[in-house]
Scaffold this motif. Sequence first.
Motif, PDB file in Angstrom:
ATOM      1  N   PRO A 176       3.965  -0.099  12.707  1.00  0.00           N
ATOM      2  CA  PRO A 176       3.399   1.027  13.465  1.00  0.00           C
ATOM      3  C   PRO A 176       2.093   1.499  12.856  1.00  0.00           C
ATOM      4  CG  PRO A 176       5.244   1.768  12.117  1.00  0.00           C
ATOM      5  CD  PRO A 176       5.165   0.282  11.950  1.00  0.00           C
ATOM      6  N   SER A 177       1.270   2.132  13.657  1.00  0.00           N
ATOM      7  CA  SER A 177      -0.002   2.650  13.164  1.00  0.00           C
ATOM      8  C   SER A 177       0.193   4.019  12.522  1.00  0.00           C
ATOM      9  CB  SER A 177      -1.010   2.753  14.307  1.00  0.00           C
ATOM     10  OG  SER A 177      -0.522   3.618  15.316  1.00  0.00           O
ATOM     11  N   LYS A 178      -0.778   4.436  11.722  1.00  0.00           N
ATOM     12  CA  LYS A 178      -0.736   5.747  11.084  1.00  0.00           C
ATOM     13  C   LYS A 178      -1.273   6.814  12.034  1.00  0.00           C
ATOM     14  CE  LYS A 178      -1.176   4.241   6.277  1.00  0.00           C
ATOM     15  NZ  LYS A 178      -1.981   4.329   5.037  1.00  0.00           N
ATOM     16  N   ALA A 179      -0.609   7.963  12.031  1.00  0.00           N
ATOM     17  CA  ALA A 179      -1.081   9.092  12.847  1.00  0.00           C
ATOM     18  C   ALA A 179      -2.052   9.972  12.063  1.00  0.00           C
ATOM     19  CB  ALA A 179       0.103   9.918  13.323  1.00  0.00           C
ATOM     20  N   PHE A 180      -1.944   9.968  10.734  1.00  0.00           N
ATOM     21  CA  PHE A 180      -2.855  10.717   9.871  1.00  0.00           C
ATOM     22  C   PHE A 180      -2.852  10.063   8.498  1.00  0.00           C
ATOM     23  CE2 PHE A 180       1.317  12.422   9.371  1.00  0.00           C
ATOM     24  CZ  PHE A 180       1.417  12.998   8.119  1.00  0.00           C
ATOM     25  N   TYR A 181      -3.707  10.553   7.612  1.00  0.00           N
ATOM     26  CA  TYR A 181      -3.916   9.891   6.328  1.00  0.00           C
ATOM     27  C   TYR A 181      -3.858  10.902   5.184  1.00  0.00           C
ATOM     28  CZ  TYR A 181      -5.678   5.976   9.118  1.00  0.00           C
ATOM     29  OH  TYR A 181      -5.807   4.953  10.017  1.00  0.00           O
ATOM     30  N   LYS A 182      -3.529  10.395   4.003  1.00  0.00           N
ATOM     31  CA  LYS A 182      -3.520  11.249   2.820  1.00  0.00           C
ATOM     32  C   LYS A 182      -4.924  11.720   2.490  1.00  0.00           C
ATOM     33  CE  LYS A 182      -2.733   9.275  -1.201  1.00  0.00           C
ATOM     34  NZ  LYS A 182      -2.007   8.667  -2.342  1.00  0.00           N
ATOM     35  N   LYS A 183      -5.909  10.827   2.664  1.00  0.00           N
ATOM     36  CA  LYS A 183      -7.304  11.162   2.375  1.00  0.00           C
ATOM     37  C   LYS A 183      -8.126  10.994   3.639  1.00  0.00           C
ATOM     38  CE  LYS A 183      -6.923   8.122  -0.830  1.00  0.00           C
ATOM     39  NZ  LYS A 183      -7.178   7.113  -1.870  1.00  0.00           N
ATOM     40  N   ASP A 184      -8.977  11.974   3.926  1.00  0.00           N
ATOM     41  CA  ASP A 184      -9.795  11.936   5.138  1.00  0.00           C
ATOM     42  C   ASP A 184     -10.672  10.693   5.200  1.00  0.00           C
ATOM     43  OD1 ASP A 184      -8.774  14.263   6.184  1.00  0.00           O
ATOM     44  OD2 ASP A 184     -10.369  15.545   5.383  1.00  0.00           O
ATOM     45  N   VAL A 185     -11.146  10.232   4.058  1.00  0.00           N
ATOM     46  CA  VAL A 185     -12.045   9.083   4.062  1.00  0.00           C
ATOM     47  C   VAL A 185     -11.335   7.843   4.597  1.00  0.00           C
ATOM     48  CG1 VAL A 185     -11.509   8.419   1.671  1.00  0.00           C
ATOM     49  CG2 VAL A 185     -13.711   7.761   2.699  1.00  0.00           C
ATOM     50  N   ASP A 186     -10.019   7.714   4.365  1.00  0.00           N
ATOM     51  CA  ASP A 186      -9.283   6.555   4.872  1.00  0.00           C
ATOM     52  C   ASP A 186      -9.241   6.572   6.397  1.00  0.00           C
ATOM     53  OD1 ASP A 186      -8.776   5.632   2.314  1.00  0.00           O
ATOM     54  OD2 ASP A 186      -6.891   6.714   2.150  1.00  0.00           O
ATOM     55  N   GLY A 187      -9.064   7.759   6.960  1.00  0.00           N
ATOM     56  CA  GLY A 187      -9.088   7.871   8.411  1.00  0.00           C
ATOM     57  C   GLY A 187     -10.469   7.600   8.981  1.00  0.00           C
ATOM     58  N   ALA A 188     -11.496   8.026   8.251  1.00  0.00           N
ATOM     59  CA  ALA A 188     -12.871   7.829   8.719  1.00  0.00           C
ATOM     60  C   ALA A 188     -13.249   6.350   8.712  1.00  0.00           C
ATOM     61  CB  ALA A 188     -13.831   8.628   7.848  1.00  0.00           C
ATOM     62  N   ILE A 189     -12.853   5.639   7.651  1.00  0.00           N
ATOM     63  CA  ILE A 189     -13.159   4.207   7.573  1.00  0.00           C
ATOM     64  C   ILE A 189     -12.300   3.414   8.553  1.00  0.00           C
ATOM     65  CG2 ILE A 189     -13.015   2.181   6.059  1.00  0.00           C
ATOM     66  CD1 ILE A 189     -13.914   3.977   3.779  1.00  0.00           C
ATOM     67  N   ASN A 190     -11.026   3.801   8.673  1.00  0.00           N
ATOM     68  CA  ASN A 190     -10.140   3.272   9.715  1.00  0.00           C
ATOM     69  C   ASN A 190     -10.082   1.750   9.731  1.00  0.00           C
ATOM     70  OD1 ASN A 190      -8.299   3.646  11.797  1.00  0.00           O
ATOM     71  ND2 ASN A 190      -9.849   3.469  13.391  1.00  0.00           N
ATOM     72  N   ALA A 191      -9.931   1.157   8.572  1.00  0.00           N
ATOM     73  CA  ALA A 191      -9.764  -0.290   8.492  1.00  0.00           C
ATOM     74  C   ALA A 191      -8.295  -0.655   8.674  1.00  0.00           C
ATOM     75  CB  ALA A 191     -10.267  -0.804   7.143  1.00  0.00           C
ATOM     76  N   LYS A 192      -8.048  -1.815   9.253  1.00  0.00           N
ATOM     77  CA  LYS A 192      -6.674  -2.259   9.435  1.00  0.00           C
ATOM     78  C   LYS A 192      -6.133  -2.843   8.129  1.00  0.00           C
ATOM     79  CE  LYS A 192      -7.354  -4.960  13.047  1.00  0.00           C
ATOM     80  NZ  LYS A 192      -7.048  -5.818  14.230  1.00  0.00           N
ATOM     81  N   HIS A 193      -4.840  -2.619   7.898  1.00  0.00           N
ATOM     82  CA  HIS A 193      -4.204  -3.128   6.686  1.00  0.00           C
ATOM     83  C   HIS A 193      -3.003  -3.996   7.052  1.00  0.00           C
ATOM     84  CE1 HIS A 193      -6.637  -0.579   4.095  1.00  0.00           C
ATOM     85  NE2 HIS A 193      -6.435   0.394   4.964  1.00  0.00           N
ATOM     86  N   LEU A 194      -2.971  -5.168   6.498  1.00  0.00           N
ATOM     87  CA  LEU A 194      -1.883  -6.097   6.735  1.00  0.00           C
ATOM     88  C   LEU A 194      -0.582  -5.548   6.155  1.00  0.00           C
ATOM     89  CD1 LEU A 194      -2.121  -9.905   6.309  1.00  0.00           C
ATOM     90  CD2 LEU A 194      -0.330  -8.706   5.094  1.00  0.00           C
ATOM     91  N   ASN A 195       0.482  -5.607   6.918  1.00  0.00           N
ATOM     92  CA  ASN A 195       1.802  -5.191   6.439  1.00  0.00           C
ATOM     93  C   ASN A 195       2.457  -6.393   5.772  1.00  0.00           C
ATOM     94  OD1 ASN A 195       4.696  -4.687   6.358  1.00  0.00           O
ATOM     95  ND2 ASN A 195       4.302  -2.914   7.655  1.00  0.00           N
ATOM     96  N   PHE A 196       2.318  -6.471   4.443  1.00  0.00           N
ATOM     97  CA  PHE A 196       2.785  -7.673   3.764  1.00  0.00           C
ATOM     98  C   PHE A 196       4.298  -7.727   3.651  1.00  0.00           C
ATOM     99  CE2 PHE A 196       1.891  -4.638   0.397  1.00  0.00           C
ATOM    100  CZ  PHE A 196       2.964  -4.761  -0.469  1.00  0.00           C
TER     101      PHE A 196
END
Length: 478
Positions: A9-29
């Motif tokens: 599932p995708s994230k609805a919010f982030y611990k750090k605002d910069v992560d939401g701003a960059i909004n890169a996809k992360h592989l679920n290993f």
Amino acid sequence: MYNILLINPSKAFYKKDVDGAINAKHLNFGILSIASLFPQSITIYDCQWKDNEVIKCEISKIIKEKRTELVGISLISAYSEKCAFYIAQVIHNDFPEVNIIYGGKDHAPYIAKDLLDLYHAKAVIKTEGELFFNNLLKNDRRIHDCPGVIYKDINGKIIETDDEPNYIDIPSYDHSLYPNHLDYVPSIEISRGCNKECLFCTNNKSIQRQKKTDDIIREIEILKSTYGHEFCAYFQTPHFLLSKKELLKIIGYRNKKDRFTWRTQTSVNYLSEEHIKLLYAAGARAIDVGFESASLSMLQRMEKTKSPTEYLHQMKVALSIAADVGLRLKLNILLFAGETPETLLETANFLKDNLLSFHSFSAYPVMIYPGPRSEFFVSKIKSEFGGETYALPGSKSIQAVNLSPLINYEKALKIALLLGKSYQSSDMYLSQRRIGYLPHGYSLDSKNLPLEKLPFYSSESERTQAQETLQNILEGMK
């Protein structure tokens, strides 16, 4: 044979605002690891960057075409709960015959009651997913008969089956099984488990075990055939601890013209001069370091080290040596319960004096996540550290922390951001972010990002203003 769909599932919010701003996809290993063991039975679906209607249509199509009997939702953190629960509701409404299970051993087991009562879980997996699917698919067990699961019996009583005493060897990933796999940073999982017990950590504790170096090298070769020879992988591990002998083996394999590089994470104590030089020679170009604080009292409070003075000295030396070698260190800084203007200033001064315009850091206030020691941690925050906790909007699973009567959570967020804007430039931060965090070809330009959310300065005037604001905040608390 089961037909299984595993969903990230995708994230609805982030611990750090910069992560939401960059909004890169992360592989679920985690789900890739399971699929790599059982590719004939498992399909992967990733929700990132997709809206709900697209997610609903595409999942429904897969279930119909594959005749899916079981859906596993990877719930590794509270940040993905909103999307996960939406998916569960869609499947429950449209395909009531399909069983839903949740995995993510560092989060899902701790909210199992809600998952079973409210979000249509047939079971919650509390151990490593590979073990569960091995029992389900290879040993032909029913869901509720597998070790390490939580479920409700016919009387509504919550039952936990005993954990399995054995482990499966850490699998090698087949990245081609992941949809659009070239859009993600490739990963090699080199170890699992962590032998440390930092007070704030929510990892599901297990003894560290490591993949053989020959297997790591074989995976590097496979990744080269998939991604080409010039890419940066992430070596997945809670705590990188490869020995000198093992690093030398990778160095021996890696010739001087090899453009394959990697990133990983480790502790301060691992970063001896010898290890730093070996890491770089083996292809490491960035290391995330669980440093947390430059305050002696905060380090002791976190139970981070028993020798805080020596700890700070080793970090200082490591930063200097790594800068000379060319290995970027990104320090994780944790604003902890009981911080004072003095402790915050100690950390700020350390960053100012030791990053050498080369390294970087990421700062954020402590939060409480469900975990094996979370209740104990909350009690210490309230009874010993002078802090308070409260539920964070977005998930009742996460608690924000007011660090002290003078530093509430919102002020701590502001201080964390100002530390970044005071002591690291855009180049310091973004250069390390491009190494092993972002897929090859991903465009990252600070001009296209919201400056107010970014933990770095883009001009000398912004830096000066941030330092003045930070000083005023700290002075105002004295």
